[in-house]
Structure formats: structure tokens, C-alpha cells
Scaffold this active site. Sequence first.
Site, PDB file in Angstrom:
ATOM      1  N   GLY A 272       0.820  -1.223   0.000  1.00 35.03           N
ATOM      2  CA  GLY A 272       0.000   0.000   0.000  1.00 35.03           C
ATOM      3  C   GLY A 272       0.842   1.256   0.000  1.00 35.03           C
ATOM      4  N   ALA A 273       1.855   1.276   0.863  1.00 34.41           N
ATOM      5  CA  ALA A 273       2.674   2.474   0.982  1.00 34.41           C
ATOM      6  C   ALA A 273       3.869   2.171   1.870  1.00 34.41           C
ATOM      7  CB  ALA A 273       1.865   3.607   1.606  1.00 34.41           C
ATOM      8  N   GLU A 275       6.683   3.978   4.813  1.00 30.91           N
ATOM      9  CA  GLU A 275       6.857   5.097   5.753  1.00 30.91           C
ATOM     10  C   GLU A 275       8.262   5.693   5.789  1.00 30.91           C
ATOM     11  OE1 GLU A 275       6.290   1.817   6.703  1.00 30.91           O
ATOM     12  OE2 GLU A 275       7.519   1.308   8.431  1.00 30.91           O
ATOM     13  N   ASN A 276       9.033   5.661   4.699  1.00 26.45           N
ATOM     14  CA  ASN A 276      10.401   6.192   4.711  1.00 26.45           C
ATOM     15  C   ASN A 276      10.450   7.561   5.400  1.00 26.45           C
ATOM     16  OD1 ASN A 276      10.953   4.099   2.663  1.00 26.45           O
ATOM     17  ND2 ASN A 276       9.723   5.446   1.391  1.00 26.45           N
ATOM     18  N   HIS A 308      -1.735   5.875   8.660  1.00 27.42           N
ATOM     19  CA  HIS A 308      -0.878   4.759   9.085  1.00 27.42           C
ATOM     20  C   HIS A 308       0.603   5.101   8.853  1.00 27.42           C
ATOM     21  CE1 HIS A 308       0.071   0.375   9.580  1.00 27.42           C
ATOM     22  NE2 HIS A 308       1.081   0.714   8.794  1.00 27.42           N
ATOM     23  N   GLU A 309       0.914   5.537   7.642  1.00 26.84           N
ATOM     24  CA  GLU A 309       2.325   5.821   7.334  1.00 26.84           C
ATOM     25  C   GLU A 309       2.822   6.994   8.170  1.00 26.84           C
ATOM     26  OE1 GLU A 309       3.538   3.426   5.856  1.00 26.84           O
ATOM     27  OE2 GLU A 309       1.697   2.650   4.964  1.00 26.84           O
ATOM     28  N   HIS A 312       3.694   5.928  11.685  1.00 27.54           N
ATOM     29  CA  HIS A 312       4.971   5.205  11.769  1.00 27.54           C
ATOM     30  C   HIS A 312       6.131   6.140  12.120  1.00 27.54           C
ATOM     31  CE1 HIS A 312       4.448   1.028  10.862  1.00 27.54           C
ATOM     32  NE2 HIS A 312       3.990   1.179   9.634  1.00 27.54           N
ATOM     33  N   GLU A 331       4.132  -2.704  13.305  1.00 24.74           N
ATOM     34  CA  GLU A 331       2.941  -2.815  12.455  1.00 24.74           C
ATOM     35  C   GLU A 331       1.649  -2.985  13.266  1.00 24.74           C
ATOM     36  OE1 GLU A 331       3.039  -1.706   9.718  1.00 24.74           O
ATOM     37  OE2 GLU A 331       5.106  -1.936   9.039  1.00 24.74           O
TER      38      GLU A 331
HETATM   39  N1  B3K Z   1       6.039  -0.941   6.265  1.00 28.15           N
HETATM   40  C1  B3K Z   1       5.482  -1.005   4.939  1.00 28.15           C
HETATM   41  C2  B3K Z   1       5.451  -2.352   4.351  1.00 28.15           C
HETATM   42  C3  B3K Z   1       6.693  -2.777   3.685  1.00 28.15           C
HETATM   43  C4  B3K Z   1       6.511  -4.016   2.882  1.00 28.15           C
HETATM   44  C5  B3K Z   1       7.708  -4.809   2.690  1.00 28.15           C
HETATM   45  N2  B3K Z   1       7.538  -5.988   1.869  1.00 28.15           N
HETATM   46  C6  B3K Z   1       4.113  -0.440   4.879  1.00 28.15           C
HETATM   47  C7  B3K Z   1       3.415  -0.300   6.155  1.00 28.15           C
HETATM   48  O1  B3K Z   1       3.076  -1.243   6.824  1.00 28.15           O
HETATM   49  O2  B3K Z   1       3.216   0.806   6.565  1.00 28.15           O
HETATM   50 ZN    ZN Z   2       2.837  -0.198   8.614  1.00 30.76          ZN
END
Ligand code: B3K
Ligand code: ZN
Length: 884
Positions: A272-273, A275-276, A308-309, A312, A331
Site C-alpha cells: 500500500g505504501a 513510511e520512509n 498509518h504511514e 509510523h 505494524e
Molecule cells: N512498512 C510497509 C510495508 C513494507 C513491505 C515490505 N515488503 C508499509 C506499512 O506497513 O506501513
Molecule cells: Zn505499517
Amino acid sequence: MNPAQTTSAAPQPIFLKDYLPPAFLVEQVYLNFLLHPTQTRVTSRLDFKRNPARKEVDLPLVLEGQELKLISIKLNDKSLTPQDYQLADQQLTLTSLPDTFTLEVDVEIDPLNNTALEGLYQSSGNFCTQCEAEGFRRITFYPDRPDVLARFTTRIEADKNLYPVLLSNGNLVEQGDLEKGKHFALWQDPFPKPAYLFALVAGNLHPIKDTFTSCSGREVALELWVEKQNLHKGEHALRSLKAAMLWDEQTYGREYDLAIYMIVAVDDFNMGAMENKGLNVFNSACVLADPKSETDAAFNRVESVVAHEYFHNWSGNRVTCRDWFQLSLKEGFTVLRDQQFSADMNSSAVERIQQVSRLRTAQFAEDAGPTAHPVRPESYIEINNFYTLTIYEKGAEVVRMLSELLGKATFRKGSDLYFERFDGQAVTVDDFVACMAEVSGLDLSQFMLWYSQAGTPEVTASGEYHAAEKTYTLTLKQQIPATPDQPLKQPMLIPIKMGLVGPAGVDIPMEVNGEFWGAERVIQLKEAEQSFTFYNLEAEPVPSLLRGFSAPIKLNFAYTREQLAFLMTCDSDGFNRWDAGQRLALLALQGLVSQQQAGEKLSLDSSLIQAYSKLLKAPVTDPAILAEMLLLPSEAYIAEQYAEVDIDAIHQAREFARKSLAKELYTDFLRLYQAHTTTQKWSPDAEAIAARRLKNVCLSWLTTTEKTEALQLAQAQFKQADNMTDQLAALTCLVHAQDASVGKEALEAFAKQWSHDALVMDSWFSVQASRPHPDVLASVQTLENHSAFSMKNPNKVRALISVFVNQNRVNFHRKDAAGYQFLANKVIELNQLNPQIAARLVIPLTRYKRMDKVRQGLMKKALERIQQQPLSADLFEIINKALE
Ligand code: B3K
Ligand code: ZN
């Protein structure tokens, strides 16, 4: 290519118990990218120091690297020769190292041909990255593990015409033009981070800008970067982002920490996305939304994924995971936070109903299948296989139970302590739970079993009323099923929120052993079997158990139909009113399944017809909840009730129930449909969303009858709709009509209207893939050749193939095995292109053990054919678990 990319041996599991801290830490990372579609040069300068936590003498430095062409290595500015290092099995090893040193490594990578969409790749001609979990090793050699946190400086150089925008994490510190039409940008991220949070984006993108003033008065620049044709689709994401930033300050006391927050929309994305830090990369399906082209459900998804992102940034980035076994630490907690946010922004009851429906169908099925694993797994071969409903959704339920056990205020104290104590560190699930235990004084040792035991606990409750003593005794027994590698289980701590509903339809205050509990109480089931006796009850109460779905369990109680109909209207808990309706419908549907299996004439339980009739005739107080209550349990959820699943009987039973109810209650559905049809313009408020939802649920019931009048209503709605929610709902009703010619014209008109919009075309594929017709597989195969379809794009694969195999159960499980063969072929094809997506797609085939003997054999055969191929680690792990 060099040996770093190949390994001949079978992939090996790694174990949580083997965890060791890293031998070296990285102080600073300097990256320089010379971007080129097929020959990108990456130079990394890494300042290393020995980790004082590792006492062994002379430990080697081991760096991971995959699909990298090594050009040169320098140690403290001195060039090394191949004799000075080892390069094998995707690892670069250096020995006899000083305590601190700088390593400079030059590699070449090929983003254009990176179809795995991990590391640096191209999407629509733009460059972007995906590094979680282990993608950074596809960019350069690195200690690619989440407990190595470093400060990153990133320089990007590229052709200015082709790639006018150059982005990375943190703050932009310098940019300028270079010779030969090139330019550069220099980014610095002040926060130490693991490599999985690194991001780079370069391309022809356009910003939508906004600002947010944080609680301490700092102005944060918000930028959403999209392709030009999507500029009108960004407003909702920015609105959601600002709401999330404010909510996190108010609810968790968390303020944003950089001067800029960027989101980039890309079309090719595995999840989906992501969170860098300071630079989220989003699947365009989870960030773009315009009412004309996206449904209310898509708006809701954007709101929750953006939040959500963003969340994070604290639960994941500022405090991260020590190792990938702890994935649910970030998560599970972050899903709970986004669920709480969505509940505050929308109807909380509807949000809860939708979360629980997903959990009970999809996560429970995972927990009962060959890939079942605990919320904190103990081993894995490929971590990408563990971004699962168990880690995310069950993980969120586990943290939700903690918040219920502690109470809101104490839970907040616990989360404050966690964020403060571990800021800037990589920690474990135990660290998180220890904070909760510390602030509450609770002993949470038994609770930790939620992290280590897989499988869905099953609680069987029974009640006995003694009129003479005026007592009611509730007995609860728990049982946790065996799962792979875990045959024996211990009793868990299960919080069960409950009340007792009296004959007048109101909660009776509870009295247990001289203690007054009030009208609602969370009881803690800790033993294998426990009884509670309630006193002073003038009449037999109806227990309302597991209110708000207070624990992720299956709860059995032998309710009568009358009791369920009573709870459906009288339970003070909105979730349990809905659930009573689901239980009543399940009883009726299971009755039909038995009739079908016995070859009897089908006849629908009249109590379900009466309950529906009552719902439809009552004044509408909450249209959003009513819409949910009018939905029958899905075939997948019905299947969950059986040890051996009879796919055909379940389908026939549900179809019969749908048709009978639709016929019987046609005029009621029509009245409700008309009452919620408006001539007013589209609006995004909760009331309008609820009205659209209820109206479209009614339209689906009406068209189930196949009456000309109903189909004409759908035709008219399709033509007149000013928004995608109404247009797509009408299209679905038409395309899913028994007579295929009914939907033909609308389908063509839709494709013509929306051929320019990839996201809308995803819906066009899905509507056809979910068509309940025996010839659907042939149309799915034809659609694979459509110009808008591509096996390289995960959204397309999900829209067409995943929808067919997961949402069209009866046709996927065709007895001639054509569905299984089709899926096996697609999985084999994707194994080469995108292993992560292949491993997800194959899951329905792995669940063969609950099918009839004939299908079991056919499904196994398809799996064995996949097993014959040279497999990626992702598929190797899943297929082997399935065939064990
Ligand atoms: N942390 C990422 C998911 C990364 C997927 C790696 N295969 C998205 C999330 O849960 O916010
Ligand atoms: Zn996440």
C-alpha cells in the site's frame, strides 16, 4: 553478473533465538547516485566502528548485497583487490579490520529491469525505491538490518529534463545545475535510521503543497508529488495527513520532527505504501482520490493509509524494530493507531464491524492454514512472506487488548514511556509490553502468549439459570488449536467484555460473589475453564459476550434464534447487535448448506426473513449500520465455520438465501433505495456516505431478483451517477446479472469513459473477475491481453487475478481444476518477475487441507507443479510449508 547475486543451495531459515547484535555500527552514510535507467552508479562511503556490545575479538564485517555489480572497494581511501575481501552468497566479507574505518564501495545497478520492485526501480519512467524489509542491499553493500541506525546524506545526480525532481530523506541542503544537461540535489537526514527507511525518488513529478503548524508552533511543509494528470486527485490525502498530524499530537502526544513531509504517488508498488523518513512512497491506489473516479471506500482507504504511514514516524521510525521477528511491534501498534484514528474520523461502529469482518474471514483463515505463525514468529526464510494479516491485524488486536486491560489513560502513560525510553533505538516486543506492565503494575507474563502462540483461540460458553436461587452461571472453556510446529498450547489471558441483557431488553447490573460489577465488565479468562455466577436475577438473562470484539477469538454460545433476534435489536453494544444478526444469518445459511448436501429442497429459515423484515420496516436511525446489517456473511466467512468446506453447497445456499430474501422483501428494499436516492450533488460528509452505502446495498438486493424494473434502476443510476461510488455499484449489479448481455453495454461505456485512468481500470477488471458465472475464467484470460493489463504491475495482478482466485471461490475451485492450473501458471510466471507478489498470489492454493478429497488432490498437483520450478526464496518457503 558477479557471484553476489546467485546462490545454489536451498534457502535456509533464520531463527529469533540466534539473534546477535551487529559486529559493526555505522556512524555516517554518504551516498552518491548517478541515475541511469539501466546503469545507475551508486557510491557509498560508510563510517564504521566496532560495536562495543560484541566482545569477540576480530569479528569480520559482513555486508549484504544482491543484484549488484561491484566496481571498486576502498578501505580508508586505499583501493582493495579481490584478494582483500570475499564475495559470495550475496555477502561481501572483510576481515582483520581496525576499530574504526571508512569503506567506499562503488556499484552499478539496473533499475529498469528490476521487476521485483525492491531496491531502486523505475515506475512510469520515474525512479523510486522500496527498501523494507531488505531492499537496501539491492542498492549497495550494507549491514542491511534494522538494528544498525545511521545518519544518511544522499547526493542525486540525473538528467534535468527527464528527471527534474530529485528527492530523498530529510532536508534539502543544496541543489544546482551541472554540465551536459544534468543537475543534482543533496539531502541530509538528521535522524539516525535503519536502511529500510531510506528513500530516493527522481522524475517528472508535480507537487501539491500545504503546511501544518505543529503543537509547538513549527511550520511543516507538506508536499504530495504526483504525475501531472493526477494533480486533481491530491486534496483528500493532504486533508487526511493534516488530520492525522493533529490527531497524533492530541491522542498520543506525538509531534512531527522534520521541517518537511513528502509523499510520492507511484503506480507500480508491491504494497500500500511505505513510511520512509520524511519521504513516504505510496501506491497511487492508496493516496489518489477524486469523487468522480474513486469510491467512498477508496477515500476511506486513503485516509487510513496516509494516517498509518504518518503514525509510523513515531511507532516504527523514531522507535524501530531490533530484528524482523519484531515486525508487529511497529505494524500491530501502528494498525491499532490508524484504526483508532479512523474510528474518530468516521462511524466508529462501522469501522469496527469492517475490521472484524476482515479479521474473521482472512486472518482466521491464515491462522488455520499451513502458513499460520505467531504475531512474533520464531523463524522465517523470506521476511517478505511475513507482512501478513497476523502480523498487522491480529497484532493490532493484541495491542488493543492491552489498551483495554490497562484503560485509556494508563495505556497512554505506557506509550509515552515507550516512546521516551526507546527514542532512537531498535527494540523488541518485550520492551513495549514491559512499559505497559510498568505503568499499570499488571503482570503481563501470561499475556505474552498472544505473541508466541499461533492459531485462533476458541472459547465455548454456556449458561445455566437457576430460578429458585435466582442465579446464572456462565462457564467459559478455552481451547487453542494446534498449528504448524506448535501442537500443544497453553491457556491464554482472554479479555471478554460482557453484559447480561434482561427480558425488558436492557442490561442488568451484575453482581458476582458480593461484588457489584455494573452493566458491563471485562472478565479475564485465564484458565482452560472458568465459571462465573451472577446473583439476584429475577429472570433468565441473555448474555452479550465479547462486546466490541474484545479479543481475536471464536466465541461459541448456543444461542436460540429468538435470543439472537432479541440481541439484534436490544443489545446496548452496537457491534454485538450487528454480530447477533450475523449469527442468525449463519444459522440459516448453515441450515441451507445441510439441505443442499442432503439433496433436499431448499427452504430458508423464516426467522431470518422476519429479522430482515423488521430491520427494513423500522425507522432508519443509523443508515451506515443498517447497511452493514443488511449484508449476509460472505462465502469465505461461512466456509470458516466448517472443518471440511463444501464450496458448491455454500455458494448455492448463499445464492438461494439472497434470492429468497430479495424476492420476499422487494418492496421494502425498493422503498429504502428510493428514500436514500438524492438529487443533491456529491458530498463527502458521513451522512452522504452512509446514504450512498445503504442505497447501493439495496440496489444489489433489488437486482438479485433480475426483475426488469430493478435492472432499469441500475442502468439509470449508472448513467446518471456523478460519482464513482454510485457508478461502480450500478455497474457491478449489471455485470453480475445472470444474463451476461445486461451488463455488456455499461461495461463498454465504462471502459471508454475511463481508459485514461489506470486506477479506475483496476475496478473494471475486478468487476469482471468477480462475476459469478461459470465462464468467468475465460474472460479473465481474455482480459490478460487487454492493453490496460500488465503482469508487471501489482495493482493489475491484484485487480484481475487475485480477485478471481479470492473473491470468486466457486469458479476458482472448478472441479475440472482449470482455476488451479490457471493460478499455477500465473504464479510460475510471476516467480520470475516479482517473487513477493507470486508468493501472495499462491496462498489460496495452499489451503487445500480443508477441501474435499478430489479438490485436495487437484490443488496439491498444482502446487507440486510449481515446486518443480527453480523457485525464489519467497515461493520456496510458502510452497514447502503447504506441502509439508
Ligand atoms: N512498512 C510497509 C510495508 C513494507 C513491505 C515490505 N515488503 C508499509 C506499512 O506497513 O506501513
Ligand atoms: Zn505499517
